[in-house]
Design a protein around this motif. Structure first.
Motif, short mmCIF file in Angstrom:
data_model
loop_
_atom_site.label_atom_id
_atom_site.label_comp_id
_atom_site.label_asym_id
_atom_site.label_seq_id
_atom_site.Cartn_x
_atom_site.Cartn_y
_atom_site.Cartn_z
N HIS A 1 0.84 -0.72 0.00
CA HIS A 1 -0.24 0.09 0.27
C HIS A 1 1.38 1.36 -0.01
CE1 HIS A 1 -3.71 -2.11 0.64
NE2 HIS A 1 -3.76 -2.87 1.41
N ALA A 2 1.77 1.54 0.64
CA ALA A 2 2.88 2.53 0.96
C ALA A 2 3.72 2.89 -0.70
CB ALA A 2 4.20 2.27 1.93
N ALA A 3 3.81 1.78 -1.26
CA ALA A 3 4.55 1.32 -2.40
C ALA A 3 3.75 1.81 -3.39
CB ALA A 3 5.22 0.18 -3.05
N GLN A 4 2.37 1.80 -4.20
CA GLN A 4 1.69 1.44 -4.66
C GLN A 4 2.00 3.42 -4.57
OE1 GLN A 4 -1.68 -0.26 -5.17
NE2 GLN A 4 -2.72 0.32 -2.71
N ASP A 5 1.73 3.89 -3.30
CA ASP A 5 1.32 5.11 -3.87
C ASP A 5 2.38 6.31 -3.85
OD1 ASP A 5 -1.31 4.92 -2.71
OD2 ASP A 5 -0.71 5.52 -0.09
N VAL A 6 3.49 5.97 -3.58
CA VAL A 6 4.57 6.16 -4.06
C VAL A 6 4.96 5.85 -6.05
CG1 VAL A 6 7.46 5.96 -4.25
CG2 VAL A 6 6.23 5.50 -2.02
N ILE A 7 4.07 5.10 -6.56
CA ILE A 7 4.18 4.48 -7.35
C ILE A 7 2.87 5.63 -8.45
CG2 ILE A 7 4.42 2.87 -9.57
CD1 ILE A 7 4.30 0.32 -7.35
N ARG A 8 2.56 5.64 -7.43
CA ARG A 8 1.05 6.63 -8.85
C ARG A 8 1.70 8.40 -8.25
NH1 ARG A 8 -4.82 8.20 -7.80
NH2 ARG A 8 -5.07 10.66 -7.61
N ASP A 9 2.41 8.96 -7.93
CA ASP A 9 3.21 9.44 -7.40
C ASP A 9 4.24 10.12 -8.44
OD1 ASP A 9 0.81 10.66 -4.94
OD2 ASP A 9 2.62 11.02 -3.76
N GLU A 10 4.55 9.06 -8.65
CA GLU A 10 6.00 9.41 -9.37
C GLU A 10 5.65 8.94 -11.07
OE1 GLU A 10 9.42 10.05 -9.18
OE2 GLU A 10 8.58 10.46 -6.96
N VAL A 11 4.55 7.96 -11.04
CA VAL A 11 4.18 8.51 -12.71
C VAL A 11 3.69 9.34 -12.83
CG1 VAL A 11 2.92 6.60 -13.96
CG2 VAL A 11 4.21 5.66 -12.42
N ALA A 12 2.54 10.12 -11.88
CA ALA A 12 1.55 11.40 -12.62
C ALA A 12 2.15 12.46 -12.79
CB ALA A 12 0.70 11.74 -10.93
N ALA A 13 3.49 12.03 -11.85
CA ALA A 13 4.59 13.53 -11.83
C ALA A 13 5.43 13.30 -13.39
CB ALA A 13 5.87 13.53 -10.85
N ARG A 14 4.88 12.53 -13.52
CA ARG A 14 5.77 12.57 -15.52
C ARG A 14 5.05 13.01 -16.76
NH1 ARG A 14 8.73 10.54 -12.07
NH2 ARG A 14 10.93 10.19 -12.72
N GLY A 15 3.38 13.23 -16.04
CA GLY A 15 2.35 13.58 -17.44
C GLY A 15 1.56 12.99 -17.21
N VAL A 16 1.20 11.72 -16.44
CA VAL A 16 0.77 10.29 -16.99
C VAL A 16 -0.81 10.89 -16.05
CG1 VAL A 16 0.44 8.02 -16.23
CG2 VAL A 16 2.79 9.41 -17.18
N GLU A 17 -1.68 10.35 -16.62
CA GLU A 17 -2.93 10.25 -16.15
C GLU A 17 -3.29 8.83 -15.61
OE1 GLU A 17 -6.30 12.11 -18.58
OE2 GLU A 17 -5.12 12.60 -20.35
N ILE A 18 -3.81 9.12 -14.47
CA ILE A 18 -3.56 7.46 -13.62
C ILE A 18 -5.35 7.62 -12.96
CG2 ILE A 18 -3.28 6.65 -11.27
CD1 ILE A 18 -0.92 7.61 -12.10
N VAL A 19 -5.68 6.01 -13.84
CA VAL A 19 -7.06 5.60 -12.63
C VAL A 19 -6.76 4.93 -11.63
CG1 VAL A 19 -8.86 4.27 -14.19
CG2 VAL A 19 -7.52 5.12 -15.47
N ASP A 20 -6.98 5.64 -10.73
CA ASP A 20 -7.56 4.60 -9.62
C ASP A 20 -9.05 4.21 -9.10
OD1 ASP A 20 -6.94 4.07 -7.20
OD2 ASP A 20 -5.73 6.16 -6.29
N LEU A 21 -9.49 3.15 -8.85
CA LEU A 21 -10.34 2.55 -8.40
C LEU A 21 -10.35 2.56 -7.29
CD1 LEU A 21 -10.81 0.53 -11.92
CD2 LEU A 21 -11.96 3.28 -11.22
N ARG A 22 -9.12 2.53 -6.33
CA ARG A 22 -9.23 1.56 -4.97
C ARG A 22 -10.69 2.46 -4.13
NH1 ARG A 22 -3.17 4.20 -3.24
NH2 ARG A 22 -4.36 5.63 -4.53
#
Length: 231
Positions: free
Chosen positions: A170-191
């Motif tokens: 759970h902690a890692a996926q938040d880091v991953i989400r933030d880092e990917v989003a920081a590269r201009g990627v749109e995130i689909v988050d259905l949690r």
């Protein structure tokens, strides 16, 4: 789950590239009659460390099967490469948090009681470790950003197999989400839509007899989100 799942009976709406988590997305798109090209090109662990080479514009997957599928998918779009891709890219590279959270890889950071030091999972050090693990995926999103592509990344099903540590997941996926989003990627988050109070994925969205993947219902939610975004 690296079987191609493209459908190109009409002009494709997006290119799907990813690990096995992309399979249910492709299946749901196909069931809905939504034309696309692509599908899984490998397993999740293949897209953490460096997995491609580039001449500055086009990429080449280091795994021969991944490269074969990638070229097949581009041919379905009459595209020479990612540069100038005529449709958005939907991707799951690097988001398989259960591979990052494999329990034994984090044992060195536990104390004698088997616990992590206080605030470890919220620390800059932990974030740096996760970024190092997924450096290959982050390099890919750096590349798509440099090409000016529209990229939509899909967060994984909230399923933690026994081999993985749930807290790290759970902690890692938040880091991953933030880092990917920081590269201009749109995130689909259905949690918020697919989990129970414990944060685990509800059975209605889980693939039966499987500890990791989402099912067709989960894929349908992803596809609905893609449609809402205009894909």
């Amino acid at each position: 789950m690296t079987t191609p799942c493209s459908t190109t009976t009409a002009p494709a709406r997006f290119l799907l590239l990813g690990d096995s988590h992309a399979a249910c997305i492709g299946q749901a798109a196909r069931a809905a009659g939504l034309p696309f090209a692509g599908g899984p090109v490998g397993s999740g662990r293949e897209f953490l460390g460096p997995f491609f080479d580039t001449d500055g514009t086009e990429i080449r997957f280091r795994a021969s099967e991944g490269q074969r599928l990638y070229r097949e998918f581009l041919d379905a779009l009459d595209a020479g490469g990612l540069a100038g891709l005529p449709v958005p890219l939907v991707c799951t590279f690097g988001l398989s948090a259960h591979t990052v959270a494999v329990r034994q890889n984090w044992d060195v950071h536990r104390d004698r009681r088997g616990d992590f030091p206080e605030s470890f999972l919220r620390s800059a050090y932990f974030s740096a470790l996760v970024q190092a693990v997924i450096r290959g995926a982050l390099a890919f999103y750096d590349h798509t950003a440099a090409l000016g592509l529209r990229v939509v990344a899909v967060m994984p099903p909230q399923r933690v197999p026994d081999m993985s540590d749930a807290r790290v997941f759970h902690a890692a996926q938040d880091v991953i989400r933030d880092e990917v989003a920081a590269r201009g990627v749109e995130i689909v988050d259905l949690r918020a839509r697919v989990t129970d109070r414990s944060g685990e994925q509800r059975p209605a969205f889980c693939l039966p007899n499987d500890t990791i993947h989402g099912n067709l219902a989960f894929g349908r939610l992803v596809v609905a989100e893609l449609l809402d975004r205009g894909l």
